[in-house]
Motif scaffolding. Structure first.
Motif, PDB file in Angstrom:
ATOM      1  N   GLY A  15       0.668  -1.089  -0.186  1.00 27.70           N
ATOM      2  CA  GLY A  15      -0.074  -0.101  -0.083  1.00 27.70           C
ATOM      3  C   GLY A  15       0.889   1.211   0.061  1.00 27.70           C
ATOM      4  N   PRO A  16       0.334   2.474  -0.209  1.00 29.59           N
ATOM      5  CA  PRO A  16       0.727   3.562  -0.411  1.00 29.59           C
ATOM      6  C   PRO A  16       1.415   4.159   0.792  1.00 29.59           C
ATOM      7  N   GLN A  17       1.258   3.662   2.232  1.00 26.74           N
ATOM      8  CA  GLN A  17       1.872   4.072   3.412  1.00 26.74           C
ATOM      9  C   GLN A  17       3.467   3.861   3.257  1.00 26.74           C
ATOM     10  N   ASN A  18       3.750   3.008   2.108  1.00 23.11           N
ATOM     11  CA  ASN A  18       5.187   2.697   2.149  1.00 23.11           C
ATOM     12  C   ASN A  18       6.061   3.408   1.354  1.00 23.11           C
ATOM     13  N   THR A  19       5.372   4.479   0.553  1.00 24.41           N
ATOM     14  CA  THR A  19       6.049   5.163  -0.397  1.00 24.41           C
ATOM     15  C   THR A  19       7.127   5.953  -0.082  1.00 24.41           C
ATOM     16  N   ASP A  20       7.035   6.743   1.221  1.00 22.35           N
ATOM     17  CA  ASP A  20       8.201   7.446   1.488  1.00 22.35           C
ATOM     18  C   ASP A  20       9.533   6.607   1.865  1.00 22.35           C
ATOM     19  N   ASP A  21       9.221   5.361   2.546  1.00 19.32           N
ATOM     20  CA  ASP A  21      10.221   4.596   2.696  1.00 19.32           C
ATOM     21  C   ASP A  21      10.825   3.784   1.478  1.00 19.32           C
ATOM     22  N   CYS A  22      10.069   3.597   0.515  1.00 20.52           N
ATOM     23  CA  CYS A  22      10.428   2.860  -0.726  1.00 20.52           C
ATOM     24  C   CYS A  22      11.219   4.112  -1.553  1.00 20.52           C
ATOM     25  N   LEU A  40       9.543   4.498 -12.744  1.00 19.26           N
ATOM     26  CA  LEU A  40       8.532   4.390 -11.736  1.00 19.26           C
ATOM     27  C   LEU A  40       7.044   4.645 -12.457  1.00 19.26           C
ATOM     28  N   ALA A  41       6.192   4.002 -11.930  1.00 19.23           N
ATOM     29  CA  ALA A  41       4.436   4.052 -12.063  1.00 19.23           C
ATOM     30  C   ALA A  41       4.089   5.212 -11.370  1.00 19.23           C
ATOM     31  N   SER A  42       3.327   5.930 -12.221  1.00 20.22           N
ATOM     32  CA  SER A  42       2.363   6.950 -11.540  1.00 20.22           C
ATOM     33  C   SER A  42       1.213   7.419 -12.094  1.00 20.22           C
ATOM     34  N   THR A  43       0.184   7.298 -11.719  1.00 25.31           N
ATOM     35  CA  THR A  43      -1.171   7.471 -12.289  1.00 25.31           C
ATOM     36  C   THR A  43      -1.642   8.822 -12.522  1.00 25.31           C
ATOM     37  N   SER A  44      -1.415   9.550 -11.406  1.00 26.86           N
ATOM     38  CA  SER A  44      -2.107  10.979 -11.114  1.00 26.86           C
ATOM     39  C   SER A  44      -0.591  11.964 -11.177  1.00 26.86           C
ATOM     40  N   GLY A  45       0.337  11.462 -10.920  1.00 31.52           N
ATOM     41  CA  GLY A  45       1.637  12.191 -10.801  1.00 31.52           C
ATOM     42  C   GLY A  45       2.226  12.591  -9.390  1.00 31.52           C
ATOM     43  N   ALA A  46       1.377  12.240  -8.367  1.00 28.11           N
ATOM     44  CA  ALA A  46       1.603  12.434  -6.981  1.00 28.11           C
ATOM     45  C   ALA A  46       3.109  11.381  -6.642  1.00 28.11           C
ATOM     46  N   THR A  47       2.997  10.353  -6.828  1.00 26.59           N
ATOM     47  CA  THR A  47       4.187   9.495  -6.515  1.00 26.59           C
ATOM     48  C   THR A  47       5.280  10.136  -7.297  1.00 26.59           C
ATOM     49  N   ALA A  48       5.213  10.613  -8.839  1.00 21.19           N
ATOM     50  CA  ALA A  48       6.352  10.996  -9.322  1.00 21.19           C
ATOM     51  C   ALA A  48       6.818  12.494  -8.714  1.00 21.19           C
ATOM     52  N   LEU A  49       5.780  13.117  -8.133  1.00 27.60           N
ATOM     53  CA  LEU A  49       6.428  14.362  -7.636  1.00 27.60           C
ATOM     54  C   LEU A  49       7.084  14.065  -6.048  1.00 27.60           C
ATOM     55  N   SER A  50       6.649  13.146  -5.662  1.00 27.21           N
ATOM     56  CA  SER A  50       7.523  12.924  -4.390  1.00 27.21           C
ATOM     57  C   SER A  50       8.916  12.208  -4.639  1.00 27.21           C
ATOM     58  N   ALA A 159      13.332  -0.162 -10.799  1.00 29.10           N
ATOM     59  CA  ALA A 159      12.119   0.044 -11.252  1.00 29.10           C
ATOM     60  C   ALA A 159      11.127  -0.115 -10.192  1.00 29.10           C
ATOM     61  N   VAL A 160      10.044   0.845 -10.079  1.00 31.59           N
ATOM     62  CA  VAL A 160       9.352   0.732  -8.888  1.00 31.59           C
ATOM     63  C   VAL A 160       7.859   0.921  -9.356  1.00 31.59           C
ATOM     64  N   GLY A 161       6.875   0.227  -8.727  1.00 24.66           N
ATOM     65  CA  GLY A 161       5.637  -0.163  -8.750  1.00 24.66           C
ATOM     66  C   GLY A 161       4.845  -0.060  -7.388  1.00 24.66           C
ATOM     67  N   GLY A 162       3.547  -0.178  -7.415  1.00 26.57           N
ATOM     68  CA  GLY A 162       2.772  -0.247  -6.119  1.00 26.57           C
ATOM     69  C   GLY A 162       1.678  -1.151  -6.188  1.00 26.57           C
ATOM     70  N   THR A 163       0.835  -1.257  -5.269  1.00 32.01           N
ATOM     71  CA  THR A 163      -0.410  -1.787  -5.100  1.00 32.01           C
ATOM     72  C   THR A 163      -1.371  -0.834  -5.211  1.00 32.01           C
ATOM     73  N   ILE A 164      -2.015  -0.700  -6.002  1.00 28.43           N
ATOM     74  CA  ILE A 164      -3.091   0.282  -6.455  1.00 28.43           C
ATOM     75  C   ILE A 164      -2.841   1.751  -6.442  1.00 28.43           C
ATOM     76  N   SER A 165      -1.922   2.333  -5.443  1.00 30.01           N
ATOM     77  CA  SER A 165      -1.225   3.633  -5.438  1.00 30.01           C
ATOM     78  C   SER A 165      -0.092   3.534  -4.694  1.00 30.01           C
ATOM     79  N   GLY A 166       0.816   4.570  -4.871  1.00 33.65           N
ATOM     80  CA  GLY A 166       2.036   4.781  -4.182  1.00 33.65           C
ATOM     81  C   GLY A 166       2.987   3.834  -4.706  1.00 33.65           C
ATOM     82  N   ALA A 167       4.205   3.459  -3.980  1.00 34.18           N
ATOM     83  CA  ALA A 167       5.158   2.614  -4.160  1.00 34.18           C
ATOM     84  C   ALA A 167       5.329   1.836  -2.912  1.00 34.18           C
ATOM     85  N   ASP A 168       5.432   0.536  -3.458  1.00 33.36           N
ATOM     86  CA  ASP A 168       5.683  -0.519  -2.268  1.00 33.36           C
ATOM     87  C   ASP A 168       6.590  -1.471  -2.781  1.00 33.36           C
ATOM     88  N   CYS A 169       7.105  -1.655  -4.021  1.00 29.70           N
ATOM     89  CA  CYS A 169       7.886  -2.609  -4.505  1.00 29.70           C
ATOM     90  C   CYS A 169       8.861  -1.997  -5.651  1.00 29.70           C
TER      91      CYS A 169
END
Length: 196
Positions: A15-22, A40-50, A159-169
C-alpha cells in the motif's frame, strides 16, 4: 568471493503508506550502485512528484510511466498537467504507452464473444501473485519505457511499482523490449510487501 550481499526491505503490508520508505530505499540503492535512472509508475503524478523531490541534485533521472489515455474513462489521461510541467522542467521523462502485460489481450479476455485468459495475462498474474503486484507494475513499466526508447536495454535501472497507489515494490532490473520479454532480468529486490 563469488557473491554480493544487498539488503532488501520487507513491508508488513502492501500500500501507499510505504511510499516514503520505498523512495528513500530506491535513491540510496541508486547512489550506492551508480544507477542513474529510476523507472516508476505514477497514475496522477503524486508518486512522481515525491520521487522528484527525493532525487533533486543527485543526477538521477526519472522515467515516469503513466496509465494509457482512456484507462478509466475514454479519452481521459489521469496524469496531472501541473505534475507533467514540473517533471519535464527538471529534465525527467514521462512515458504513456500501451500496457505491455495486458493491452489488447485484456480486451479479448473481457469480451463475451471471445473470452478466456491469455498467455500474456498469465505472466502478469504470475508476477502479481507469486511476488507482488508492484513487481508486475515495475516490470511492465520497464517494458513500456524500453519500447518507447526512454531507456536503453543494456544498463540496469531501478524500477518501482505499487499496489493500487503509491510505491511498495522496487527492484534493480536489466531492461528488455516487450518483444524480447524473456531477456529482462530482475537482478535485485530492493523492497516489497511481505504479505500480499
Amino acid at each position: 568471493m563469488g557473491y554480493t550481499t544487498r539488503e532488501t526491505a520487507y513491508f508488513d503490508a502492501p500500500g501507499p503508506q510505504n511510499t516514503d520508505d520505498c523512495i528513500q530505499l530506491c535513491v540510496s540503492r541508486a547512489q550506492d550502485e551508480h544507477i542513474n535512472v529510476i523507472v516508476l509508475a505514477s497514475t496522477s503524478g503524486a508518486t512522481a512528484l515525491s520521487f522528484q523531490k527525493a532525487v533533486k541534485g543527485t543526477g538521477i533521472r526519472l522515467v515516469v510511466v503513466t496509465h494509457v489515455v482512456g484507462f478509466l474513462e475514454p479519452g481521459i489521461w489521469e496524469f496531472s498537467e501541473d505534475a507533467k510541467a514540473s517533471l519535464l522542467a527538471e529534465g525527467h521523462t514521462i512515458v504513456t504507452g500501451t500496457h505491455a502485460l495486458s493491452g489488447l489481450e485484456r480486451a479479448l479476455s473481457r469480451s463475451a464473444r471471445v473470452g478466456g485468459g491469455s498467455r500474456t495475462e498469465a505472466i502478469a498474474e504470475a508476477l502479481r501473485r507469486v511476488v507482488a503486484v508492484g513487481l508486475k507494475v515495475a516490470v511492465e513499466c520497464v517494458l513500456i519505457a524500453a519500447d518507447q526508447g526512454a531507456i536503453g536495454v543494456k544498463d540496469e535501472v531501478i524500477a518501482v511499482g505499487g499496489t493500487i497507489s503509491g510505491a511498495d515494490c522496487a527492484a534493480v532490473i536489466r531492461p528488455a523490449h516487450t518483444a524480447s520479454f524473456f531477456d529482462l532480468q530482475v537482478r535485485e529486490m530492493i523492497a516489497m510487501p511481505r504479505n500480499r
